[in-house]
Design a protein around this motif. Structure first.
Motif, PDB file in Angstrom:
ATOM      1  N   UNK A   1      -6.315   0.811 -10.854  1.00  0.00           N
ATOM      2  CA  UNK A   1      -5.283   0.228  -9.903  1.00  0.00           C
ATOM      3  C   UNK A   1      -4.996  -1.349 -10.165  1.00  0.00           C
ATOM      4  N   UNK A   2      -3.734  -1.681 -10.222  1.00  0.00           N
ATOM      5  CA  UNK A   2      -3.315  -3.264 -10.470  1.00  0.00           C
ATOM      6  C   UNK A   2      -3.782  -3.957  -9.235  1.00  0.00           C
ATOM      7  N   UNK A   3      -3.877  -5.388  -9.433  1.00  0.00           N
ATOM      8  CA  UNK A   3      -4.346  -6.155  -8.469  1.00  0.00           C
ATOM      9  C   UNK A   3      -3.340  -5.929  -7.228  1.00  0.00           C
ATOM     10  N   UNK A   4      -2.006  -6.061  -7.737  1.00  0.00           N
ATOM     11  CA  UNK A   4      -0.754  -5.892  -6.592  1.00  0.00           C
ATOM     12  C   UNK A   4      -1.310  -4.758  -5.794  1.00  0.00           C
ATOM     13  N   UNK A   5      -1.401  -3.380  -6.455  1.00  0.00           N
ATOM     14  CA  UNK A   5      -1.611  -2.169  -5.529  1.00  0.00           C
ATOM     15  C   UNK A   5      -2.771  -2.205  -4.610  1.00  0.00           C
ATOM     16  N   UNK A   6      -4.124  -3.084  -5.265  1.00  0.00           N
ATOM     17  CA  UNK A   6      -5.227  -3.101  -4.595  1.00  0.00           C
ATOM     18  C   UNK A   6      -4.835  -3.991  -3.305  1.00  0.00           C
ATOM     19  N   UNK A   7      -4.179  -4.964  -3.436  1.00  0.00           N
ATOM     20  CA  UNK A   7      -3.958  -5.969  -2.287  1.00  0.00           C
ATOM     21  C   UNK A   7      -3.020  -5.186  -1.320  1.00  0.00           C
ATOM     22  N   UNK A   8      -1.938  -4.427  -1.846  1.00  0.00           N
ATOM     23  CA  UNK A   8      -0.970  -4.044  -0.904  1.00  0.00           C
ATOM     24  C   UNK A   8      -1.730  -2.672   0.106  1.00  0.00           C
ATOM     25  N   UNK A   9      -2.905  -1.979  -0.648  1.00  0.00           N
ATOM     26  CA  UNK A   9      -3.399  -1.041  -0.006  1.00  0.00           C
ATOM     27  C   UNK A   9      -4.127  -1.622   1.146  1.00  0.00           C
ATOM     28  N   UNK A  10      -4.778  -2.555   0.808  1.00  0.00           N
ATOM     29  CA  UNK A  10      -5.616  -3.437   1.871  1.00  0.00           C
ATOM     30  C   UNK A  10      -4.627  -3.952   3.129  1.00  0.00           C
ATOM     31  N   UNK A  11      -3.767  -4.322   2.635  1.00  0.00           N
ATOM     32  CA  UNK A  11      -2.567  -5.146   3.457  1.00  0.00           C
ATOM     33  C   UNK A  11      -1.871  -3.890   4.451  1.00  0.00           C
ATOM     34  N   UNK A  12      -1.558  -2.831   3.861  1.00  0.00           N
ATOM     35  CA  UNK A  12      -1.008  -1.863   4.525  1.00  0.00           C
ATOM     36  C   UNK A  12      -1.904  -1.363   5.676  1.00  0.00           C
ATOM     37  N   UNK A  13      -3.413  -1.072   5.388  1.00  0.00           N
ATOM     38  CA  UNK A  13      -4.365  -0.711   6.493  1.00  0.00           C
ATOM     39  C   UNK A  13      -4.242  -1.630   7.489  1.00  0.00           C
ATOM     40  N   UNK A  14      -4.458  -2.900   6.987  1.00  0.00           N
ATOM     41  CA  UNK A  14      -4.459  -4.049   8.058  1.00  0.00           C
ATOM     42  C   UNK A  14      -3.463  -3.983   9.058  1.00  0.00           C
ATOM     43  N   UNK A  15      -2.271  -3.792   8.305  1.00  0.00           N
ATOM     44  CA  UNK A  15      -0.815  -3.685   9.146  1.00  0.00           C
ATOM     45  C   UNK A  15      -0.991  -2.521  10.103  1.00  0.00           C
ATOM     46  N   UNK A  16      -1.590  -1.357   9.698  1.00  0.00           N
ATOM     47  CA  UNK A  16      -1.658  -0.337  10.583  1.00  0.00           C
ATOM     48  C   UNK A  16      -2.657  -0.642  11.877  1.00  0.00           C
ATOM     49  N   UNK A  17      -3.639  -1.120  11.456  1.00  0.00           N
ATOM     50  CA  UNK A  17      -4.687  -1.661  12.425  1.00  0.00           C
ATOM     51  C   UNK A  17      -4.289  -2.683  13.375  1.00  0.00           C
ATOM     52  N   UNK A  18      -3.392  -3.650  13.090  1.00  0.00           N
ATOM     53  CA  UNK A  18      -2.842  -4.533  13.801  1.00  0.00           C
ATOM     54  C   UNK A  18      -1.600  -4.275  14.714  1.00  0.00           C
ATOM     55  N   UNK A  19      -1.333  -2.869  14.327  1.00  0.00           N
ATOM     56  CA  UNK A  19       0.034  -2.573  15.164  1.00  0.00           C
ATOM     57  C   UNK A  19       0.059  -2.706  16.967  1.00  0.00           C
ATOM     58  N   UNK A  20      -0.996  -2.891  17.563  1.00  0.00           N
ATOM     59  CA  UNK A  20      -0.720  -3.212  18.826  1.00  0.00           C
ATOM     60  C   UNK A  20      -0.815  -4.762  19.109  1.00  0.00           C
ATOM     61  N   UNK A  21      -1.423  -5.480  18.023  1.00  0.00           N
ATOM     62  CA  UNK A  21      -1.029  -6.803  18.163  1.00  0.00           C
ATOM     63  C   UNK A  21       0.493  -7.236  17.838  1.00  0.00           C
ATOM     64  N   UNK A  22       0.830  -6.506  17.043  1.00  0.00           N
ATOM     65  CA  UNK A  22       2.376  -6.833  16.510  1.00  0.00           C
ATOM     66  C   UNK A  22       3.396  -6.561  17.550  1.00  0.00           C
ATOM     67  N   UNK A  23       3.171  -5.343  18.180  1.00  0.00           N
ATOM     68  CA  UNK A  23       3.926  -5.271  19.572  1.00  0.00           C
ATOM     69  C   UNK A  23       3.945  -6.086  20.526  1.00  0.00           C
ATOM     70  N   UNK A  24       2.703  -6.567  20.747  1.00  0.00           N
ATOM     71  CA  UNK A  24       2.531  -7.614  21.776  1.00  0.00           C
ATOM     72  C   UNK A  24       3.318  -8.887  21.345  1.00  0.00           C
ATOM     73  N   UNK A  25       2.983  -9.003  20.083  1.00  0.00           N
ATOM     74  CA  UNK A  25       3.932 -10.372  19.701  1.00  0.00           C
ATOM     75  C   UNK A  25       5.598 -10.233  19.895  1.00  0.00           C
ATOM     76  N   UNK A  26       5.936  -9.013  19.641  1.00  0.00           N
ATOM     77  CA  UNK A  26       7.518  -8.659  19.645  1.00  0.00           C
ATOM     78  C   UNK A  26       7.583  -8.833  21.163  1.00  0.00           C
ATOM     79  N   UNK A  27       6.683  -8.400  21.900  1.00  0.00           N
ATOM     80  CA  UNK A  27       6.910  -8.378  23.380  1.00  0.00           C
ATOM     81  C   UNK A  27       7.137  -9.748  24.012  1.00  0.00           C
ATOM     82  N   UNK A  28       6.052 -10.616  23.654  1.00  0.00           N
ATOM     83  CA  UNK A  28       6.258 -11.899  24.079  1.00  0.00           C
ATOM     84  C   UNK A  28       7.710 -12.614  23.680  1.00  0.00           C
TER      85      UNK A  28
END
Ligand SMILES: NCC(=O)N[C@@H](Cc1c[nH]cn1)C(=O)O
Ligand SMILES: [Zn+2]
Ligand SMILES: [Zn+2]
Length: 480
Positions: A1-28
């Motif tokens: 896997x290229x560096x980009x794809x490895x980074x994106x894999x980690x970033x996408x899981x992090x984005x899923x994990x942070x979903x409640x915090x992201x909704x909270x940010x939009x709520x504010x």
């Protein structure tokens, strides 16, 4: 896997994990009623700028610069009204990386429960996998999407693949007053070295397929002011014996457009660029039909029933819409008043090759002549409130190629290339002043109800949209 794809894999899981915090940010963000067109709410627009400043600080911005734009020029009721500031910020200054300017707006359209909302417009609610609230899709959701992406990078300690310059404004819904000048001023200073501009402030054409957008219509917004009696009057006492401003106004406004959307002001349609053979071919491949339009409008009121005519009239022909009458009775019940002063509002969506100044002359001359024909002794003034240019670009460059890759990566499908019927007044200025390509990378769907009641952003569009913006940064950052 290229560096980009490895980074994106980690970033996408992090984005899923942070979903409640992201909704909270939009709520504010949605909780701040930053309505730029309502002078009484200007402190709230400024509060929203402060909110963004604080978020940027917490995300570790290298620089935050708040640019004041001075007093709002006329027409305005409060002649001392300050324009909301432009929030500028920088993340990174690596000379070996490309620099992307990301533009978004933190003001919103007005919204009142009594307009027909099913819930308080400024309280974000999550229902049926939709985030409902004013600004959810236009444009607080996408603006939060960029911040979400920075948070994911920060928490994973993954360096940003590009330098980022943010430019957030608080007057987009009111004509981006003051921003043109600031861009001209900062082109060789704060915005120096910007390679490319990305804006997430429009929508997919329909509800199923993501799109990338290469064109916008412009918008010239007008008002017709009619003044008559010294105060509002009793219609039983004065009806039938004085000239009524509202009657004059309705007469003039009814001459501007017919019920099939045809603009009736001579000379306007003549300015429109002819359809080329190449363009004629374009519409065939776009996925859209009248049912999508009916779904988005919540009605069966379409003027055109075929895809090509619908798209051409949304994208490449002008339209004139009547928006409202300030000073008119609009509440429930049966008030028997004669309004003494009324202000009619309408706008014209502009397209290549319409010239804004020439259009304004045609419009004001026409309205003046129509009013004169009435022979009314009332006072009349037709004027432009603000104008914003149309924009059309060539969608075959590194920006669009990278955005195609990002969309395919997240949504598993090639995006359609579309134009937009709405306007983002500042787009052309960025392109011209910075000499940079502009990409429009929308987050929300065509049925989000921007500017309407019950505006929403689907949760998947918010979360997968954040991933798309993230992937775009990485793919664009890797271009030569
Ligand atoms: N999401 C972009 C948007 O809604 N733009 C506004 C901008 C505007 C307001 N007045 C003139 N232009 C739009 O109505 O298209
Ligand atoms: Zn917008
Ligand atoms: Zn808008």
């Amino acid at each position: 896997m290229s560096d980009i794809e490895t980074n994106l894999k980690q970033l996408f899981s992090k984005i899923d994990e942070l979903k409640p915090a992201f909704i909270e940010r939009l709520t504010k963000a949605v909780a701040i009623p930053s309505v730029s067109s309502d002078e009484t709410l200007r402190p709230k627009v400024v509060e929203m700028a402060n909110f963004l400043q604080n978020e940027l600080k917490n995300l570790g911005a290298d620089d935050i610069s708040i640019k004041e734009l001075g007093i709002q020029p006329p027409p305005v009721n409060d002649s001392n009204l300050k324009l909301p500031p432009i929030v500028l910020s920088k993340f990174g200054s690596d000379p070996n990386k490309k620099t992307i300017l990301i533009y978004g707006h933190y003001d919103v359209q007005p919204a009142l429960l009594e307009d027909g909302w099913n819930s308080d417009p400024f309280v974000l609610i999550e229902k049926d996998n939709k985030l409902i609230g004013r600004g959810s899709t236009d444009d607080k959701g996408p603006v939060m999407g960029w911040l979400n992406s920075l948070q994911a990078h920060k928490e994973l300690n993954i360096p940003l693949p590009v330098n980022i310059v943010f430019c957030f404004e608080g007057m987009e819904e009111s004509g981006s007053i003051g921003l043109d000048k600031l861009i001209q001023k900062e082109a060789k200073s704060y915005f120096n070295n910007v390679n490319s501009v990305c804006i997430s402030d429009n929508y997919w054409l329909g509800t199923k397929k993501p799109v990338l957008t290469y064109g916008l219509r412009g918008c010239n917004y007008y008002q017709l002011i009619i003044k008559g009696p010294g105060a509002d009057l009793h219609s039983g006492i004065f009806g039938g014996i004085i000239h009524e401003p509202m009657t004059d106004l309705i007469k003039v406004m009814s001459t501007l457009v017919d019920i099939n959307g045809n603009i009736l002001i001579p000379g306007v349609n003549e300015m429109v660029a002819p359809v080329t053979e190449k363009e004629d071919e374009l519409y065939k491949d776009i996925e859209f039909d009248v049912n999508e339009l009916n779904l988005a409008s919540g009605s069966n009121t379409a003027i055109y029933q075929d895809k090509k005519n619908i798209l051409m009239h949304r994208w490449r022909y002008p339209s004139l819409s009547l928006h409202g009458i300030e000073g008119a009775f609009s509440g429930a019940g049966a008030k028997t008043v004669i309004p003494s002063k009324v202000i009619g509002k309408f706008s014209i969506r502009t397209v290549p090759d319409m010239d804004s100044e020439k259009l304004t002359k045609l419009v004001t001359d026409f309205c003046n002549a129509k009013f004169k024909d009435l022979g009314s002794p009332n006072e009349f003034k037709a004027e432009l409130i603000h104008d914003g240019a149309y924009w059309v670009s060539d969608p075959f460059n590194d920006e669009f190629t990278s955005a195609k890759l990002a969309t395919k990566k997240v949504w598993g499908i090639e995006p359609d290339l579309t134009r937009e019927g709405g306007s983002i007044p500042i787009t052309l200025t960025f392109e011209q002043e910075l000499g940079a390509n502009v990409l429009l990378l929308p987050m929300g769907k065509g049925d989000d109800g921007a500017h309407s009641i019950n505006e929403k952003l689907d949760v998947p569009n918010y979360i997968e949209g954040t991933k798309t913006l993230t992937a775009y940064l990485h793919y664009y950052g890797a271009t030569k």
